[in-house]
Design an enzyme around this catalytic site. Sequence first.
Site, PDB file in Angstrom:
ATOM      1  N   LYS A 234       0.850  -1.183   0.000  1.00 24.26           N
ATOM      2  CA  LYS A 234       0.000   0.000   0.000  1.00 24.26           C
ATOM      3  C   LYS A 234       0.892   1.242   0.000  1.00 24.26           C
ATOM      4  O   LYS A 234       1.865   1.317   0.759  1.00 24.26           O
ATOM      5  CB  LYS A 234      -0.876  -0.034   1.251  1.00 24.26           C
ATOM      6  CG  LYS A 234      -1.785   1.167   1.453  1.00 24.26           C
ATOM      7  CD  LYS A 234      -2.533   1.010   2.766  1.00 24.26           C
ATOM      8  CE  LYS A 234      -3.470   2.166   3.072  1.00 24.26           C
ATOM      9  NZ  LYS A 234      -4.150   1.985   4.378  1.00 24.26           N
TER      10      LYS A 234
ATOM     11  N   SER B 186      -9.057   1.836   3.653  1.00 26.55           N
ATOM     12  CA  SER B 186      -8.210   2.619   2.777  1.00 26.55           C
ATOM     13  C   SER B 186      -7.210   1.796   1.973  1.00 26.55           C
ATOM     14  O   SER B 186      -6.570   2.293   1.051  1.00 26.55           O
ATOM     15  CB  SER B 186      -7.433   3.651   3.606  1.00 26.55           C
ATOM     16  OG  SER B 186      -6.578   3.009   4.548  1.00 26.55           O
TER      17      SER B 186
ATOM     18  N   SER C  42      -9.434  -0.441   7.664  1.00 28.05           N
ATOM     19  CA  SER C  42      -8.805  -0.220   6.365  1.00 28.05           C
ATOM     20  C   SER C  42      -8.152  -1.446   5.746  1.00 28.05           C
ATOM     21  O   SER C  42      -7.793  -1.409   4.567  1.00 28.05           O
ATOM     22  CB  SER C  42      -7.772   0.910   6.473  1.00 28.05           C
ATOM     23  OG  SER C  42      -8.423   2.146   6.634  1.00 28.05           O
TER      24      SER C  42
END
Length: 580
Positions: free
Chosen positions: A164, A246, A270
Amino acid sequence: MPLSAEALTFIPSSSKSNPNSSKSNSNSSPNVQPPIPTIEGENPVTLISDVRAHRKRSFDKCTPHIPFFHLRKGDVTHIPGTLLSNKEIKITEMDPLEMMKQMRSKELKCETVIRAFMRRAAVAHALTNCGTELLWDLAIARAQYLDSLTSPAGPLHGLPISLKQQTGFPSSLSPYATNNGGYACWARRLQSEIGPVTTAETLYNLGAVFYIRTTEPQTVMALETKSTLYGRTLNPYNTELTCGGSSGGEAALIAMRGSVLGLGGDIAGSIRNPAGNCGIYGFKPTPNRVSCSGASVTTYGKDGIPGARGPMAVNRKLLELMMSAYLSTEPWEREQGLLPIPWRKVELKQKIRIGLMWDDGVVRPHPCVTRAMRYVVEQLKGVDNIEFVDWKASGHDEAWEIAARLYFEDGGKREKMVMKATGEGEKGLNKMTEWILGHENVGVSTVEDVWNLKARRDAYRNMYHRLWTEAGIDAILCPYLPCAAPPHDNSKYWPYTSQWNFLEYPGVVFPTGLKVDPEVDKLREEPYTPLSDDDLVNHKLWDPEVFKGAPLSLQIVTKRFEDEKCLKVLERVEMCMGRL
């Protein structure tokens, strides 16, 4: 001025960026608040254009080239099979543990594997917009080095791992690595300005190959992945639905088998939310089991609700592999604040007791979610080593009220400041950013307010611990959302995941194998009496045709520090369902 190539491109330099070594700067302090840079008056259009140009250049290195075509509607998970070679499909869909075994024995080259995954990742990105950059040259150099070794580099030898974007990329591997945290203002922010990325460095030293970085939302505080820098990431099972956030880029990529294991972050859901939305596995450990150093955030020093970093994968075995391999290095010896707890071998009781939380007492799940719960329970009915009892949620609305205030103790001042620096907050505020920063529970808190909130938080945690202990349960099985992956810009109910961040409980999301089916999942009969305003909003959202094809996933939660037990309970549940 436009971004220089060096600002975002991984450029080999001295031995510090040698693909065969990774060393942290021992003099750096990853937990000290770095200066928050602002670029007053910078044209956000220029920043966005330059970032996207860099992304395109990075994916253009993929050979044979994968064309970027117009994003398609509906389920796109089958398309990689029409664009990749049979060999690439075989490698990327192989059992990851078998793949690693073959790389260790040199039956399969690391370079062959990473080239196949980068090609598939490029397809996944073309269909879902899940990547921020493809690390083509760096990954190939790393794989070639691993192939040159006479013995494996470590337990993760040759394993492709995606990252990420916000988790960072080690500047020890590239001094020009950037980390923007989802903000246009930070488009040029170097990782070296933030601090070491110790978790990624550890995985690298265990033999991992990093090859792609993935998308995240503006502010990294949304259950939807969209930013002014990269646009919106789509759900591969139905592109008109959100992939979640996220860590949405990770989830979309893994769902497309462009990755088998990725690293995400979770402070309100997330990891688990996008994992559930995209039908993969996601594990949020107890905070401070895994280092969060090197993340690009505006809120260093805020500890009202700590974040956690953890794995996202195509199966549960990879979750445990990453956790056990990482913790075998004793990271607490390198970073104060991490719990000095190795990955422990846990044996469950002969019969475990699982609490069934059908709803949280505030928002009822959609019929498809309840169907998924019933399906798992039915699959396990009559199993000798699992007992189910109903769990009545207690005070989850209070927990969310406190949590929302602790997420934004300054009322979102820092987030707004960073976005305002380039006009992003005025011209490019995402709907989900606007919603959470304008939420009724978000406001500026005084020092005394924060003290009171933390006192209420601790009292609530003690209450929940007491109820759990008195019930004698080992784990809770529950939804991760009150719906399947919702249409874009509708992920406005966090408490099915944020509840467990609030309590610092580990949680794992897993796919049930079911999907929303309009023929099976019917509209609710009217009249409908809502439990709350949020419940009414969720109720109005339900339409089985809109949610068609969305994976149905569930969540298993255990008490604080019971990370190993959490994955062990999942293992028993899945094995009793007939999954190896």
